[in-house]
Design a protein around this motif. Structure first.
Motif, PDB file in Angstrom:
ATOM      1  N   SER A 173      41.191  53.594  30.666  1.00 31.20           N
ATOM      2  CA  SER A 173      40.198  54.249  31.520  1.00 31.20           C
ATOM      3  C   SER A 173      39.681  53.376  32.653  1.00 31.20           C
ATOM      4  O   SER A 173      39.128  53.889  33.626  1.00 31.20           O
ATOM      5  N   ILE A 174      39.817  52.070  32.518  1.00 31.55           N
ATOM      6  CA  ILE A 174      39.308  51.150  33.537  1.00 31.55           C
ATOM      7  C   ILE A 174      40.402  50.901  34.576  1.00 31.55           C
ATOM      8  O   ILE A 174      41.498  50.452  34.226  1.00 31.55           O
ATOM      9  N   PRO A 175      40.150  51.179  35.838  1.00 30.34           N
ATOM     10  CA  PRO A 175      41.177  50.964  36.867  1.00 30.34           C
ATOM     11  C   PRO A 175      41.542  49.482  36.997  1.00 30.34           C
ATOM     12  O   PRO A 175      40.710  48.606  36.728  1.00 30.34           O
ATOM     13  N   PRO A 176      42.769  49.191  37.405  1.00 32.12           N
ATOM     14  CA  PRO A 176      43.163  47.796  37.637  1.00 32.12           C
ATOM     15  C   PRO A 176      42.203  47.112  38.609  1.00 32.12           C
ATOM     16  O   PRO A 176      41.801  47.700  39.617  1.00 32.12           O
ATOM     17  N   GLY A 177      41.813  45.906  38.269  1.00 38.01           N
ATOM     18  CA  GLY A 177      40.902  45.162  39.121  1.00 38.01           C
ATOM     19  C   GLY A 177      39.438  45.393  38.820  1.00 38.01           C
ATOM     20  O   GLY A 177      38.576  44.684  39.338  1.00 38.01           O
ATOM     21  N   ARG A 178      39.130  46.394  37.969  1.00 42.41           N
ATOM     22  CA  ARG A 178      37.734  46.692  37.655  1.00 42.41           C
ATOM     23  C   ARG A 178      37.289  46.081  36.334  1.00 42.41           C
ATOM     24  O   ARG A 178      36.127  46.210  35.961  1.00 42.41           O
ATOM     25  N   LEU A 179      38.209  45.441  35.642  1.00 43.38           N
ATOM     26  CA  LEU A 179      37.841  44.719  34.426  1.00 43.38           C
ATOM     27  C   LEU A 179      37.556  43.275  34.828  1.00 43.38           C
ATOM     28  O   LEU A 179      38.462  42.556  35.251  1.00 43.38           O
ATOM     29  N   PRO A 180      36.293  42.839  34.746  1.00 42.44           N
ATOM     30  CA  PRO A 180      35.950  41.484  35.190  1.00 42.44           C
ATOM     31  C   PRO A 180      36.847  40.426  34.556  1.00 42.44           C
ATOM     32  O   PRO A 180      37.246  40.545  33.392  1.00 42.44           O
ATOM     33  N   ALA A 181      37.160  39.398  35.335  1.00 44.18           N
ATOM     34  CA  ALA A 181      38.121  38.381  34.903  1.00 44.18           C
ATOM     35  C   ALA A 181      37.740  37.748  33.568  1.00 44.18           C
ATOM     36  O   ALA A 181      38.596  37.526  32.707  1.00 44.18           O
ATOM     37  N   GLU A 182      36.457  37.457  33.386  1.00 41.48           N
ATOM     38  CA  GLU A 182      36.029  36.820  32.145  1.00 41.48           C
ATOM     39  C   GLU A 182      36.220  37.751  30.953  1.00 41.48           C
ATOM     40  O   GLU A 182      36.674  37.332  29.880  1.00 41.48           O
ATOM     41  N   LEU A 183      35.907  39.032  31.130  1.00 41.95           N
ATOM     42  CA  LEU A 183      36.114  39.992  30.043  1.00 41.95           C
ATOM     43  C   LEU A 183      37.603  40.176  29.761  1.00 41.95           C
ATOM     44  O   LEU A 183      38.018  40.293  28.604  1.00 41.95           O
ATOM     45  N   ARG A 184      38.396  40.197  30.816  1.00 41.00           N
ATOM     46  CA  ARG A 184      39.846  40.339  30.643  1.00 41.00           C
ATOM     47  C   ARG A 184      40.404  39.168  29.843  1.00 41.00           C
ATOM     48  O   ARG A 184      41.222  39.344  28.932  1.00 41.00           O
ATOM     49  N   ARG A 185      39.939  37.961  30.176  1.00 37.08           N
ATOM     50  CA  ARG A 185      40.385  36.771  29.451  1.00 37.08           C
ATOM     51  C   ARG A 185      39.980  36.851  27.982  1.00 37.08           C
ATOM     52  O   ARG A 185      40.778  36.561  27.082  1.00 37.08           O
TER      53      ARG A 185
END
Length: 263
Positions: A173-185
């Motif tokens: 549901s989250i578009p690419p680039g909208r997941l903050p880098a720290e959360l993605r990590r």
């Protein structure tokens, strides 16, 4: 809605025959846009018994249950507080159904669900709320990622399993680039840790969720390459001669590989 119409719908939905239930839902659908705020709770009262249907015993009622959930979701804001409260129902079938209905409400359900999660103390309540959030097709679920990350490390198997799955559902549901880098990590780290979980179901959901991160554009090329290596190891396709002994894990890894071919 007239008292006569309410009574007719209530009678039809109280039956056990698919045709009668579908007729009642049809009458309800014809009236639903005219239902006022004061009638929303009454609607839930007459529809909610359908949430207790055991679809394994009564597969013929699956379409009726699905329609009832969609009609419930159409009332949106008017029913969210009542649905969240009923997530604490004693019957697990009803809890799953209510979670589905909340997910279909969409973005307006996200803040109340997060608030309910933060105030709840029951582990299963946390699991059902995360399940509902995972069913919500809205990028607003990014706000629930920290909750799922914490829950994915829970000692409770049900919560850990549900949260690991939710991370992948959020990625859809989250578009690419909208997941903050720290959360993605942190998502990648947690899912990699859960690949070593003692429970095969958790390992399977971890690799599935990592595959969804790849499929929906949340991984770099380097991270995709690392995940390819992991999946080939899990399926036994590499030269190490090691693989995950659980079929469900190997199956998920094989499916993830399909999304990991170099672009």
């Amino acid at each position: 809605m007239t008292d006569e119409t309410w009574a007719r719908i209530r009678g039809l939905l109280a039956g056990t025959q698919p045709d009668s239930i579908e007729e009642g839902l049809g009458l309800l659908e014809a009236e639903i846009d005219r239902i006022g705020p004061d009638e929303a709770e009454a609607l839930l009262e007459i529809v909610s018994p359908l949430f207790y249907i055991d679809t394994l015993d009564h597969p013929e009622l699956v379409p009726a249950l699905d329609r009832a959930l969609s009609l419930t979701a159409r009332l949106g804001d008017r029913l969210i507080p009542l649905l969240v409260k009923r997530l604490d129902a004693a019957d697990m079938k009803a809890q799953w159904a209510i979670a589905h209905a909340l997910g279909r409400v969409g973005p307006p359900a996200v803040p109340p669900l997060i608030k309910a999660y933060e105030s709840a103390t029951d582990t299963m309540m946390h699991a059902f709320i995360l399940y509902a959030l995972g069913k919500t097709r809205s990028e607003e679920v990014v706000r629930a990622v920290p909750l799922a990350l914490e829950a994915a490390a829970s000692p409770n198997i049900e919560l850990r399993d549900t949260a690991t799955r939710a991370l992948g559902k959020f990625a859809e549901s989250i578009p690419p680039g909208r997941l903050p880098a720290e959360l993605r990590r942190r998502c990648l780290e947690r899912l990699q840790e859960n690949l070593a979980d003692e429970e095969p179901s958790v390992r399977a959901k971890a690799v599935r969720s990592m595959g969804k991160l790849a499929r929906h554009g949340h991984l770099t090329e380097g991270e995709r390459g690392t995940l390819r290596v992991i999946c080939r190891n899990l399926t036994g396709e590499d030269v190490s001669g090691e693989w995950d002994r659980a079929y469900i894990v190997r199956k998920e890894a094989a499916e993830a590989l399909g999304w990991l071919e170099p672009r």
